[in-house]
Scaffold this active site. Structure first.
Site, short mmCIF file in Angstrom:
data_model
loop_
_atom_site.label_atom_id
_atom_site.label_comp_id
_atom_site.label_asym_id
_atom_site.label_seq_id
_atom_site.Cartn_x
_atom_site.Cartn_y
_atom_site.Cartn_z
N LYS A 116 3.16 -0.57 -18.62
CA LYS A 116 3.20 -1.71 -17.71
C LYS A 116 4.62 -2.03 -17.25
CE LYS A 116 -0.90 -4.11 -19.54
NZ LYS A 116 -2.01 -3.45 -18.91
N GLU A 200 5.65 -12.45 -18.35
CA GLU A 200 5.62 -12.70 -16.91
C GLU A 200 4.95 -14.03 -16.66
OE1 GLU A 200 3.44 -9.26 -15.49
OE2 GLU A 200 1.52 -10.26 -15.73
N GLU A 275 -4.33 -2.51 -9.18
CA GLU A 275 -4.88 -3.83 -9.50
C GLU A 275 -3.89 -4.94 -9.13
OE1 GLU A 275 -7.89 -2.87 -13.16
OE2 GLU A 275 -5.95 -3.70 -13.71
N GLU A 288 -1.25 -3.60 -12.39
CA GLU A 288 -1.07 -2.26 -12.95
C GLU A 288 -1.85 -1.28 -12.09
OE1 GLU A 288 -2.82 -1.49 -16.73
OE2 GLU A 288 -4.74 -2.39 -16.20
N ASN A 290 -4.43 1.99 -12.36
CA ASN A 290 -5.25 2.83 -13.22
C ASN A 290 -5.37 4.20 -12.58
OD1 ASN A 290 -5.77 0.92 -15.26
ND2 ASN A 290 -7.23 -0.09 -13.92
P1 ADP Z 1 -5.39 -4.49 -19.19
O1 ADP Z 1 -4.57 -3.26 -18.92
O2 ADP Z 1 -5.48 -4.81 -20.66
O3 ADP Z 1 -6.72 -4.48 -18.49
P2 ADP Z 1 -4.23 -6.15 -17.08
O4 ADP Z 1 -2.78 -6.30 -16.90
O5 ADP Z 1 -4.96 -5.24 -16.12
O6 ADP Z 1 -4.55 -5.70 -18.59
O7 ADP Z 1 -4.90 -7.58 -17.05
C1 ADP Z 1 -6.26 -7.80 -17.33
C2 ADP Z 1 -6.68 -9.17 -16.87
O8 ADP Z 1 -5.87 -10.20 -17.45
C3 ADP Z 1 -6.54 -9.41 -15.38
O9 ADP Z 1 -7.66 -8.99 -14.67
C4 ADP Z 1 -6.37 -10.91 -15.30
O10 ADP Z 1 -7.63 -11.53 -15.43
C5 ADP Z 1 -5.58 -11.24 -16.53
N1 ADP Z 1 -4.12 -11.30 -16.27
C6 ADP Z 1 -3.22 -10.33 -16.49
N2 ADP Z 1 -1.98 -10.73 -16.15
C7 ADP Z 1 -2.07 -12.00 -15.72
C8 ADP Z 1 -1.14 -12.98 -15.23
N3 ADP Z 1 0.17 -12.73 -15.14
N4 ADP Z 1 -1.62 -14.18 -14.87
C9 ADP Z 1 -2.94 -14.45 -14.96
N5 ADP Z 1 -3.85 -13.59 -15.43
C10 ADP Z 1 -3.45 -12.37 -15.79
#
Ligand code: ADP
Length: 660
Positions: A116, A200, A275, A288, A290
């Site tokens: 990430k 963040e 995403e 991120e 995928n």
């Molecule tokens: P993973 O790789 O574990 O799936 P992600 O970074 O894709 O993690 O985040 C998964 C979910 O977490 C997102 O869909 C969102 O709902 C929530 N999320 C992640 N980062 C944030 C953020 N900075 N603020 C609010 N929600 C977040």
């Protein structure tokens, strides 16, 4: 084009890839663990190779064993599906070294996007808007609090190697930032063997919207619109749709262009997903990328009319993208619901066992991607997904209506499943209006999911359906009882429908194919072709078609509709009068026992005999489906006899201990 490919996966996604390969005239090789010897993907492939014992670490995650299987069978390429080895740069590299094509992205893209922190740095360089934050691993909890304060609360602490919603914590003040740092770090260390955590900004009430991209080996990259995946439980997607009800054309294009820019920055080849989270004002931020086919890819396939697996295979074989950005047309609406073997009434605990009945819905606008069949086993070793149910229509409203009907018709017995929960989501006005956010489930089902979240069954419809079912049973009995001519059996018209404590007197008459059900408060016209014994009941009530599920229970019927299960008994008036005189059977008092809510392994009993516990205290830990589930005291109590010990395999409802 390849002559033979191997699918390094299992379940619905292996079946999904096999389907397209077959259509393209490509031979398929499945791989399987001992737990999957009879699985659907093994049956559907042209050949199958056993790769090891049930645990994934000894089978589906063993890259070298999969490469051997390719050599044994002469497979020229590997499709990794999602999960398992799909985003493993090491595996992609080993395949290349063995001269086997990886049906996925270039190794550099997997490596760059697998982390990430690194991917966010890359995104910043490619001028892709990212969540404001600090892109360096935090040294300790004091630094976490200091930097979090600088960013401004609320913030999110995240494991850089994270995935699947693990290793993330929200913090709203210094203390939470310190604690969140420590727990995210612990989780990251144990889940990913990499304890880097960064921080963040936490975006409030965000939507999760992602862009599907497609790149070829000739430098062409396009985007295929978006998917909205805001309906999540514990940061894991539950329902996805395309397009998003929130995006306007301008935002869609801006997000698409940024996604393409990022993909180009890593020379991206194959299908991938960028995403974003999107705030209330449609500002969007990169989360991120995928580097694989996503679980929810079917909704994009439906609105674009493309087969993403076919395109991945063609790209891997060196072909150019067959379309340009301006050729991408989005039409209609598609929604996907993930059907899991889990019990929504027991806090979504995984459920395992045999699918005694499995009968998915069929029809226009319905797609079911599954890896199971009736009689198959849902095992404790893998993800408990039973199927992906995808419905579509010209509008969002039409797709939702189809989803409701398809959920009503999806007949699964033998394991618990989340269909009642999905049906409840579909009835929420906020869902129907498209007012989504990743907090939707937490807010709409604030106390967890209980049957009470379901809309109250429409009693007058339930009464009408129950009465007609009884009438059909009576007609059938009359038709097979060998009556003399002219002395046909008389079918009673007066009945009492019993629903719990309530009794409803009705008259059921028949006019041609139509039943008239009249009670003191309502009147319905019902049409049905249902025959006793059929678990699905298609009825038209006052002109509106609907699907119900029905099974015999004691002297009555259990009806399932819109996630609600109701016991209906239809009695003759005389029997109904006598019913009031019957003694009521008291259910046994189970509150004295701690029962295992699921089959699993008892990891530990955390209390001893005679110990006093307070509500919320840990009593025992059970492992099932690779997850530890902590059982806690529901109220203050004193522990009595302990009936099970660590290491025991527990059946559902087995007694673990007694309270005094
Ligand atoms: P993973 O790789 O574990 O799936 P992600 O970074 O894709 O993690 O985040 C998964 C979910 O977490 C997102 O869909 C969102 O709902 C929530 N999320 C992640 N980062 C944030 C953020 N900075 N603020 C609010 N929600 C977040």
């Amino acid at each position: 084009m390849f002559k033979k490919i191997l699918i390094a996966n299992r379940g619905e996604i292996a079946c999904r890839v096999i389907r397209t390969a077959r259509r393209m005239g490509i031979q398929t090789v499945a791989v399987y663990s001992d737990a999957d010897a009879d699985a659907l993907h093994v049956r559907e492939a042209d050949e199958a190779v056993r790769i090891g014992p049930p645990p994934s670490s000894e089978s589906y995650l063993r890259g070298e064993r999969i490469i051997e299987a390719c050599k044994e069978t002469g497979a020229e390429a590997v499709h990794p599906g999602y999960g398992f080895l799909s985003e493993n740069a090491e595996f992609a590299r080993a395949l290349a070294a063995a001269g086997i094509v990886f049906i996925g992205p270039n190794v550099e893209a997997i490596a760059a996007m697998g982390d990430k922190i690194e991917s966010k740095k890359l995104a910043a360089k490619a001028d892709v808007s990212s969540v404001p934050g600090h892109l360096e691993p935090l040294r300790d909890s004091d630094e976490a609090a200091r930097i979090a304060r600088g960013i401004g609360y609320p913030v999110m602490l995240k494991a850089s190697a994270g995935g699947g919603g693990k290793g993330m914590r929200i913090a709203r003040n210094d203390q939470e930032a310190r604690e969140g740092f420590r727990s995210a770090q612990n989780e990251a260390r144990s889940s990913f063997a990499d304890d880097r955590v960064f921080v963040e900004k936490y975006i409030e009430e965000p939507r999760h919207i992602e862009i599907q991209v497609l790149g070829d080996a000739h430098g062409n990259v396009i985007y295929l619109g978006e998917r909205e995946c805001s309906i999540q439980r514990r940061h894991q997607k539950v329902i996805e749709e395309a397009p998003s009800p929130f995006l306007d054309e301008r935002t869609r294009q801006a997000m698409g262009e940024q996604a393409v820019r990022l993909a180009k920055a890593v020379g991206y080849r194959s299908a991938g997903t960028v995403e974003f989270i999107v705030d209330r004002d449609r500002n969007f931020y990169f989360l991120e990328m995928n580097t694989r086919l996503q679980v929810e890819h079917p909704v994009t396939e439906i609105v674009t009319g493309l087969d993403l697996v076919e395109l991945m295979i063609r790209i891997a074989a060196g072909e150019k993208l067959p379309l340009r950005q301006e050729d991408v047309q989005l039409s209609g609406w598609a929604i996907e619901a993930r059907i899991y073997a889990e019990d929504p009434f027991r806090n979504f605990l995984p459920s395992i066992g045999r699918l005694v009945r499995y009968f998915p819905p069929e029809g226009a606008g319905i797609r079911v991607d599954t890896g199971v069949y009736e009689g198959a086993e849902i095992s404790m070793f893998y993800d408990p997904m039973i199927a992906k149910l995808v419905t579509s229509g010209p509008t969002r409203e039409a797709a939702i209506r189809r989803m409701r009907d398809a959920l009503d018709a999806f007949h699964i017995r033998g394991v618990s499943h989340n269909i009642p929960f999905l049906a409840a989501v579909m009835t929420k006005p906020r869902f129907v209006e498209g007012r989504l956010s990743t907090n939707f489930i937490a807010e709409e089902f604030a106390g967890g999911f209980t049957g009470a979240d379901l809309p109250a069954a429409d009693v007058s419809q339930l009464v009408a359906v129950g009465a007609v079912v009884q009438r059909r049973v009576a007609e059938r009995e009359a038709s097979i009882s060998g009556q003399l001519p002219g002395r046909g059996a008389k079918i009673d018209e007066s009945w009492v429908v019993v629903l719990g404590e309530e009794q409803h007197e009705v008259r059921v008459t028949r006019e041609g194919g139509l039943y008239l059900v009249a009670s003191d408060v309502s009147r319905h016209e019902v049409a049905t072709e249902w025959q006793p014994g059929n678990p699905l009941l298609h009825v038209t009530i006052d002109g509106n078609p609907s699907v119900w599920q029905i099974e015999r229970e004691g002297t009555g019927f259990r009806l399932f509709h819109a996630g609600v299960s109701s016991l209906v008994r239809v009695l003759r008036p005389q029997a109904a009068r006598l019913l009031a005189l019957m003694p009521v059977k008291q259910p046994p008092d189970l509150s004295r026992f701690l029962l295992s809510p699921m089959p699993g392994l008892l990891v530990r009993v955390s209390v001893s005999e005679g110990q006093e516990v307070k509500a919320g205290e840990e009593l025992a830990v059970i492992e099932a489906m690779k997850m530890e589930n902590v059982l806690r005291a529901e109220r203050d109590a004193t522990i009595g006899a302990i009936k099970a010990k660590a290491g025991d395999s527990l059946a559902v409802d087995q007694v673990i201990l007694e309270f005094q």
